[in-house]
Design a protein around this motif. Structure first.
Motif, PDB file in Angstrom:
ATOM      1  N   ASP A 105       0.795  -1.239   0.000  1.00  0.00           N
ATOM      2  CA  ASP A 105       0.000   0.000   0.000  1.00  0.00           C
ATOM      3  C   ASP A 105       0.826   1.288   0.000  1.00  0.00           C
ATOM      4  O   ASP A 105       0.703   2.118  -0.903  1.00  0.00           O
ATOM      5  N   ALA A 106       1.649   1.463   1.052  1.00  0.00           N
ATOM      6  CA  ALA A 106       2.326   2.756   1.224  1.00  0.00           C
ATOM      7  C   ALA A 106       3.333   3.011   0.106  1.00  0.00           C
ATOM      8  O   ALA A 106       3.462   4.141  -0.373  1.00  0.00           O
ATOM      9  N   ALA A 107       4.063   1.974  -0.328  1.00  0.00           N
ATOM     10  CA  ALA A 107       5.050   2.143  -1.398  1.00  0.00           C
ATOM     11  C   ALA A 107       4.355   2.476  -2.725  1.00  0.00           C
ATOM     12  O   ALA A 107       4.853   3.295  -3.502  1.00  0.00           O
ATOM     13  N   HIS A 108       3.202   1.852  -2.958  1.00  0.00           N
ATOM     14  CA  HIS A 108       2.462   2.163  -4.181  1.00  0.00           C
ATOM     15  C   HIS A 108       1.984   3.612  -4.185  1.00  0.00           C
ATOM     16  O   HIS A 108       2.020   4.298  -5.198  1.00  0.00           O
ATOM     17  N   LYS A 109       1.559   4.074  -3.027  1.00  0.00           N
ATOM     18  CA  LYS A 109       1.091   5.467  -2.925  1.00  0.00           C
ATOM     19  C   LYS A 109       2.239   6.401  -3.290  1.00  0.00           C
ATOM     20  O   LYS A 109       2.082   7.332  -4.073  1.00  0.00           O
ATOM     21  N   ARG A 110       3.428   6.118  -2.734  1.00  0.00           N
ATOM     22  CA  ARG A 110       4.576   6.982  -3.030  1.00  0.00           C
ATOM     23  C   ARG A 110       4.982   6.909  -4.500  1.00  0.00           C
ATOM     24  O   ARG A 110       5.360   7.915  -5.092  1.00  0.00           O
ATOM     25  N   MET A 111       4.910   5.715  -5.086  1.00  0.00           N
ATOM     26  CA  MET A 111       5.269   5.595  -6.505  1.00  0.00           C
ATOM     27  C   MET A 111       4.281   6.390  -7.361  1.00  0.00           C
ATOM     28  O   MET A 111       4.680   7.065  -8.307  1.00  0.00           O
ATOM     29  N   ALA A 112       2.994   6.313  -6.986  1.00  0.00           N
ATOM     30  CA  ALA A 112       1.983   7.052  -7.745  1.00  0.00           C
ATOM     31  C   ALA A 112       2.232   8.553  -7.632  1.00  0.00           C
ATOM     32  O   ALA A 112       2.099   9.299  -8.606  1.00  0.00           O
ATOM     33  N   GLU A 113       2.620   8.990  -6.424  1.00  0.00           N
ATOM     34  CA  GLU A 113       2.910  10.416  -6.223  1.00  0.00           C
ATOM     35  C   GLU A 113       4.128  10.843  -7.042  1.00  0.00           C
ATOM     36  O   GLU A 113       4.154  11.935  -7.615  1.00  0.00           O
ATOM     37  N   GLY A 155      -5.965  -6.827  -4.270  1.00  0.00           N
ATOM     38  CA  GLY A 155      -7.020  -5.884  -4.617  1.00  0.00           C
ATOM     39  C   GLY A 155      -6.780  -4.474  -4.108  1.00  0.00           C
ATOM     40  O   GLY A 155      -7.218  -3.497  -4.720  1.00  0.00           O
ATOM     41  N   ARG A 156      -6.072  -4.357  -2.981  1.00  0.00           N
ATOM     42  CA  ARG A 156      -5.811  -3.023  -2.429  1.00  0.00           C
ATOM     43  C   ARG A 156      -4.868  -2.206  -3.315  1.00  0.00           C
ATOM     44  O   ARG A 156      -4.772  -0.991  -3.164  1.00  0.00           O
ATOM     45  N   MET A 157      -4.163  -2.887  -4.201  1.00  0.00           N
ATOM     46  CA  MET A 157      -3.232  -2.177  -5.079  1.00  0.00           C
ATOM     47  C   MET A 157      -3.852  -1.923  -6.462  1.00  0.00           C
ATOM     48  O   MET A 157      -3.214  -1.347  -7.343  1.00  0.00           O
ATOM     49  N   ASP A 158      -5.116  -2.333  -6.646  1.00  0.00           N
ATOM     50  CA  ASP A 158      -5.749  -2.252  -7.968  1.00  0.00           C
ATOM     51  C   ASP A 158      -5.688  -0.850  -8.591  1.00  0.00           C
ATOM     52  O   ASP A 158      -5.420  -0.704  -9.775  1.00  0.00           O
ATOM     53  N   SER A 159      -5.938   0.170  -7.777  1.00  0.00           N
ATOM     54  CA  SER A 159      -6.027   1.515  -8.352  1.00  0.00           C
ATOM     55  C   SER A 159      -4.671   2.000  -8.862  1.00  0.00           C
ATOM     56  O   SER A 159      -4.596   2.891  -9.690  1.00  0.00           O
ATOM     57  N   TYR A 160      -3.586   1.435  -8.346  1.00  0.00           N
ATOM     58  CA  TYR A 160      -2.247   1.864  -8.756  1.00  0.00           C
ATOM     59  C   TYR A 160      -1.691   1.041  -9.927  1.00  0.00           C
ATOM     60  O   TYR A 160      -0.745   1.449 -10.586  1.00  0.00           O
ATOM     61  N   THR A 161      -2.217  -0.158 -10.131  1.00  0.00           N
ATOM     62  CA  THR A 161      -1.556  -1.133 -11.006  1.00  0.00           C
ATOM     63  C   THR A 161      -1.554  -0.781 -12.501  1.00  0.00           C
ATOM     64  O   THR A 161      -0.509  -0.924 -13.149  1.00  0.00           O
ATOM     65  N   PRO A 162      -2.684  -0.311 -13.083  1.00  0.00           N
ATOM     66  CA  PRO A 162      -2.649  -0.048 -14.530  1.00  0.00           C
ATOM     67  C   PRO A 162      -1.522   0.904 -14.963  1.00  0.00           C
ATOM     68  O   PRO A 162      -0.883   0.673 -15.992  1.00  0.00           O
ATOM     69  N   ALA A 163      -1.235   1.930 -14.165  1.00  0.00           N
ATOM     70  CA  ALA A 163      -0.170   2.890 -14.523  1.00  0.00           C
ATOM     71  C   ALA A 163       1.191   2.189 -14.575  1.00  0.00           C
ATOM     72  O   ALA A 163       2.036   2.504 -15.421  1.00  0.00           O
ATOM     73  N   LEU A 164       1.409   1.251 -13.674  1.00  0.00           N
ATOM     74  CA  LEU A 164       2.694   0.528 -13.648  1.00  0.00           C
ATOM     75  C   LEU A 164       2.781  -0.450 -14.818  1.00  0.00           C
ATOM     76  O   LEU A 164       3.850  -0.634 -15.406  1.00  0.00           O
ATOM     77  N   LEU A 165       1.657  -1.071 -15.159  1.00  0.00           N
ATOM     78  CA  LEU A 165       1.632  -1.987 -16.307  1.00  0.00           C
ATOM     79  C   LEU A 165       1.932  -1.207 -17.598  1.00  0.00           C
ATOM     80  O   LEU A 165       2.630  -1.695 -18.488  1.00  0.00           O
ATOM     81  N   ALA A 166       1.428   0.025 -17.668  1.00  0.00           N
ATOM     82  CA  ALA A 166       1.679   0.865 -18.847  1.00  0.00           C
ATOM     83  C   ALA A 166       3.165   1.175 -18.996  1.00  0.00           C
ATOM     84  O   ALA A 166       3.651   1.421 -20.105  1.00  0.00           O
ATOM     85  N   LEU A 167       3.892   1.135 -17.862  1.00  0.00           N
ATOM     86  CA  LEU A 167       5.335   1.402 -17.905  1.00  0.00           C
ATOM     87  C   LEU A 167       6.145   0.134 -18.171  1.00  0.00           C
ATOM     88  O   LEU A 167       7.371   0.165 -18.118  1.00  0.00           O
ATOM     89  N   GLY A 168       5.464  -0.986 -18.367  1.00  0.00           N
ATOM     90  CA  GLY A 168       6.185  -2.198 -18.748  1.00  0.00           C
ATOM     91  C   GLY A 168       6.268  -3.277 -17.683  1.00  0.00           C
ATOM     92  O   GLY A 168       6.862  -4.334 -17.907  1.00  0.00           O
ATOM     93  N   LEU A 169       5.661  -3.013 -16.507  1.00  0.00           N
ATOM     94  CA  LEU A 169       5.626  -4.060 -15.465  1.00  0.00           C
ATOM     95  C   LEU A 169       4.968  -5.301 -16.060  1.00  0.00           C
ATOM     96  O   LEU A 169       3.906  -5.211 -16.660  1.00  0.00           O
ATOM     97  N   LYS A 170       5.601  -6.469 -15.881  1.00  0.00           N
ATOM     98  CA  LYS A 170       5.080  -7.679 -16.537  1.00  0.00           C
ATOM     99  C   LYS A 170       4.326  -8.614 -15.598  1.00  0.00           C
ATOM    100  O   LYS A 170       3.609  -9.505 -16.043  1.00  0.00           O
TER     101      LYS A 170
END
Lengths: 191, 281
Positions: free
Chosen positions: A42-50, A90-105
């Motif tokens: 959760d917290a790391a994803h929030k920071r990455m999104a920021e 599921g708690r990371m769902d809102s952050y995931t599409p942006a990371l997938l767009a950057l090539g996360l596999k």
């Protein structure tokens, strides 16, 4: 580690994943993964999104990589890590599409993903793996090295690079839109 | 009058935190073993075997069975004839939690505020529920409650007209929605009646019962049996891979309620049903 039809060979994956690795994976297959998994929850994803919102680089290049949703227990003396099983994806769902767009596999967690994430997996050719929830002691045995990457102040939620060997997981969502949990429920539900 | 030193409470609570997180209670191990032997799904059976292997490894090596070592939920039964010396009950329990999570290398999973979400760094404060009872006994139970199953729990104020059928639908809906997120096979604590806050606590307390006990209330016992069968017919299976074992047990607790109310709380507990108790004689 897990039963599988004897006609199916064990699928071995090595990070970073290539598109051809992902394309052949199907929901319900068991795989073992070797290489590096990046921990983030959760917290790391929030920071990455920021960071992305500010136009900054992420603390590691996600291209071809796998994020493991885990917050391990502290290592007791003589160990490199404590228990390290998956947390709810599921708690990371809102952050995931942006990371997938950057090539996360790939991502590893437990529990279902949102329709948005499943659509993004199809669009960007990536997969979501399920690991064995609540088997943190057992899974930690597949971790060979731990390297700090970023956000150390987050403690258990910091980003770390885990070197893993034969880390077992099931393909839950493949890049064709299949879902292993739904398939399993259909097969085993009693009328 | 019986005297108990606060320092003793602190030491016992620390030990209970460490024990709860590393040693799965024998009734839970037995229930998973029985489920493995019954499970028809080969992958489901294999997952149950791995969970047993994980529990054995954790107990043997003294490491937590799961990385989510939880919020420490502490239940206290305090006899009226017990006097604490050298400190205060809640402070002693909090100190014990701090010590146990540090010495046991358990994860610190508590943030001080929902606004800034800053980790308190020592897994305090615990959640403490105290019941004052007659006599000179003292019993403390520590439940390490992980968020995976807690997040999938539900509380609803239902209309009495819906009856027990509506209750069953809510339980099934909750378990179905949780799927693998709650780490099945789960234990379901079902609170029926009481007030809004009492109902949730009844559900949580029900999770402390031994998995192999029989509810003394025949209506509740029948509901437990029926719900267990319905949940295990969903096909979700161990960790969602498919099979007949989605729940190990359903435990129902009830309380009288308002003529207009039917509060229903469904508290899910993951397969790592961790709790440990100590009783001062």
């Amino acid at each position: 580690m897990f039963d599988r039809p004897s006609s199916e060979p064990l699928i071995r994956l090595t990070t970073p994943l290539k598109e051809k690795d992902v394309l052949r994976l199907r929901a319900g297959q068991w795989v073992v993964i070797s290489g590096t998994l990046y921990t983030a929850r959760d917290a790391a994803h929030k920071r990455m999104a920021e960071a992305l919102a500010r136009g900054e680089d992420l603390p590691f290049d996600v291209d071809g990589q796998i994020i493991y949703y885990v917050g391990p227990t502290p290592p007791p003396p003589g160990r490199i890590i404590g228990a390290a099983g998956p947390t709810t994806a599921g708690r990371m769902d809102s952050y995931t599409p942006a990371l997938l767009a950057l090539g996360l596999k790939g991502t590893i967690g437990k529990g279902p993903r949102s329709a948005e994430v499943r659509e993004a997996l199809k669009q960007h050719k990536a997969v979501y793996f399920g690991a064995l929830g609540g088997a943190g002691a057992l899974l930690s045995q597949r971790i060979r090295a731990v390297e700090p990457i970023a956000y150390e102040d987050l403690g258990p939620e910091a980003i770390r690079g885990l070197t893993v060997e034969d880390f077992p997981a099931i393909v839950v969502n493949d890049c064709q839109g299949n879902d292993a949990y739904e398939d399993a429920r259909r097969r085993w539900r009693k009328a | 009058m019986k005297e108990v030193a606060a320092s003793d409470i602190c030491a016992r609570v620390a030990e209970l935190c460490m024990r709860a997180c590393t040693v799965l209670p024998p009734d839970v191990v037995a229930a998973i073993e029985a489920a493995r032997d019954r499970e028809e799904s080969p992958i489901g059976r294999d997952v149950l075997s791995r969970l047993l292997e994980n529990a054995a490894l954790a107990a043997e090596q003294g490491i937590p069975m799961c990385q989510d070592t939880g919020l420490a939920v502490v239940f206290v039964e305090l006899g009226e004839d017990v006097r604490l010396t050298g400190g205060h009950l809640e402070a002693a329990i909090a100190e014990g939690v701090r010590e146990g999570y540090e010495k046991g290398y358990l994860r610190k999973s508590v943030v001080r505020s929902p606004f800034d979400r800053r980790n308190t760094g020592d897994n305090t404060p615990p959640v403490i529920h105290t019941q004052v009872i007659p006599g000179a006994s003292l019993e403390i139970t520590v439940a390490a409650k992980g968020a995976g199953s807690e997040n999938m729990s539900a509380l609803r104020m239902m209309a009495p007209a819906g009856g027990i059928d509506a209750v069953k639908r809510l339980v099934l809906e909750t378990v179905e929605k949780a799927g693998a997120s709650a780490c099945p096979p789960v234990v379901v604590g079902l609170g029926l009646g009481g007030s809004f806050e009492q109902c949730a606590l009844i559900a949580k307390r029900a999770l402390l019962r031994s998995l192999d006990d029989r509810n003394p209330d025949p209506a509740a016992a029948d509901l437990e049996d029926e719900l267990l069968a319905l949940i295990n017919a969903t096909g979700i299976g161990p960790m969602g891979v498919g099979g007949r074992t989605t729940a190990l047990a359903v435990k129902v607790g009830t309380a009288p309620c308002h003529i207009a109310s039917l509060p229903v709380a469904v508290n899910l507990q993951c397969h790592a049903a961790r709790h440990a108790s100590y009783r001062w004689k």
